[in-house]
Design a protein around this motif. Sequence first.
Motif, PDB file in Angstrom:
ATOM      1  N   PRO A  40     -10.037   4.312  -0.048  1.00  0.00           N
ATOM      2  CA  PRO A  40      -8.833   5.085  -0.385  1.00  0.00           C
ATOM      3  C   PRO A  40      -8.210   5.763   0.835  1.00  0.00           C
ATOM      4  O   PRO A  40      -6.982   5.792   0.973  1.00  0.00           O
ATOM      5  CB  PRO A  40      -9.352   6.110  -1.405  1.00  0.00           C
ATOM      6  N   MET A  41      -9.040   6.294   1.724  1.00  0.00           N
ATOM      7  CA  MET A  41      -8.524   6.929   2.932  1.00  0.00           C
ATOM      8  C   MET A  41      -7.882   5.888   3.848  1.00  0.00           C
ATOM      9  O   MET A  41      -6.826   6.128   4.453  1.00  0.00           O
ATOM     10  CB  MET A  41      -9.645   7.650   3.671  1.00  0.00           C
ATOM     11  N   PHE A  65      -2.972   3.313   6.455  1.00  0.00           N
ATOM     12  CA  PHE A  65      -2.239   2.094   6.818  1.00  0.00           C
ATOM     13  C   PHE A  65      -1.144   1.724   5.829  1.00  0.00           C
ATOM     14  O   PHE A  65      -0.509   0.682   5.967  1.00  0.00           O
ATOM     15  CB  PHE A  65      -3.226   0.922   6.967  1.00  0.00           C
ATOM     16  N   GLY A  66      -0.921   2.581   4.818  1.00  0.00           N
ATOM     17  CA  GLY A  66       0.151   2.315   3.874  1.00  0.00           C
ATOM     18  C   GLY A  66      -0.123   1.180   2.909  1.00  0.00           C
ATOM     19  O   GLY A  66       0.806   0.511   2.449  1.00  0.00           O
ATOM     20  N   PHE A  67      -1.393   0.956   2.585  1.00  0.00           N
ATOM     21  CA  PHE A  67      -1.768  -0.081   1.630  1.00  0.00           C
ATOM     22  C   PHE A  67      -1.802   0.507   0.217  1.00  0.00           C
ATOM     23  O   PHE A  67      -1.978   1.716   0.045  1.00  0.00           O
ATOM     24  CB  PHE A  67      -3.160  -0.631   1.962  1.00  0.00           C
ATOM     25  N   VAL A 108      -2.998 -12.814   4.284  1.00  0.00           N
ATOM     26  CA  VAL A 108      -2.682 -11.755   3.321  1.00  0.00           C
ATOM     27  C   VAL A 108      -2.479 -10.428   4.047  1.00  0.00           C
ATOM     28  O   VAL A 108      -2.939 -10.252   5.174  1.00  0.00           O
ATOM     29  CB  VAL A 108      -3.784 -11.603   2.247  1.00  0.00           C
ATOM     30  N   THR A 109      -1.818  -9.523   3.368  1.00  0.00           N
ATOM     31  CA  THR A 109      -1.511  -8.161   3.821  1.00  0.00           C
ATOM     32  C   THR A 109      -0.534  -8.187   4.995  1.00  0.00           C
ATOM     33  O   THR A 109      -0.356  -9.221   5.648  1.00  0.00           O
ATOM     34  CB  THR A 109      -2.771  -7.338   4.222  1.00  0.00           C
ATOM     35  N   ALA A 160     -11.024  -6.179   2.674  1.00  0.00           N
ATOM     36  CA  ALA A 160     -11.737  -5.835   1.438  1.00  0.00           C
ATOM     37  C   ALA A 160     -10.887  -5.138   0.387  1.00  0.00           C
ATOM     38  O   ALA A 160     -11.363  -4.861  -0.707  1.00  0.00           O
ATOM     39  CB  ALA A 160     -12.949  -4.950   1.764  1.00  0.00           C
ATOM     40  N   GLY A 161      -9.618  -4.877   0.673  1.00  0.00           N
ATOM     41  CA  GLY A 161      -8.805  -4.053  -0.218  1.00  0.00           C
ATOM     42  C   GLY A 161      -8.596  -4.615  -1.613  1.00  0.00           C
ATOM     43  O   GLY A 161      -8.438  -3.861  -2.573  1.00  0.00           O
TER      44      GLY A 161
END
Length: 213
Positions: A91-92, A97-99, A8-9, A62-63
Amino acid sequence: MKYRLIPVTPFQQNCTLLWCEDTKKAAVVDPGGDLDRIRAAIAEAGVTVEKILLTHAHIDHAGGTAELAKALSVPIEGPHREDDFWIQGLPMQSQMFGFPAPEVFTPDRWLDDGDTVAVGNLSFQVIHCPGHTPGHVVFYQPEAELALVGDVLFHGSIGRTDFPKGDHATLIRSITEKLFPLGDQVKFIPGHGPMSDFGTERQTNPFVADRWG
């Protein structure tokens, strides 16, 4: 015990769906994002997720945690409390990382070294392995001789330690003093890349092989 890796990601993080064959009860380990892909894997396996497990709180691991926990109405277990500052900083991290912006959460259970985690009839040992992050934990299933090591150890490499509260010497100790003694035959699922086993890494990994006496 059965498991399936779900990359993922954009970082291709190895989210893992693991389940007890007797009960079909499952856990999702490190749901960093791409929740549609994770849900599809759950449906395909025909299992019932009863909890989310976290090795550590970097955003690629963990996002997606808060959103998935709410969608499935399941508790979050892990990581160690020392990673709370990473959770609060999600959030930071997303901006860096542009997530997509994730929701901050508080785990239902913080994990400590020596704890156990149940998934169906399976029992996992919790091993606190700081260094990559201060609150990083590893999940070890003795009967299956399998460990989910997050970003502590990789095939041919080790986790980064240049993030806040990372520490190289601590990471090396976590690998050589806590993981390698579990046995050469133990296979492991890393946070990124292919699986390996501790024997292979003990013999050939350039970062830790020469440190094993």
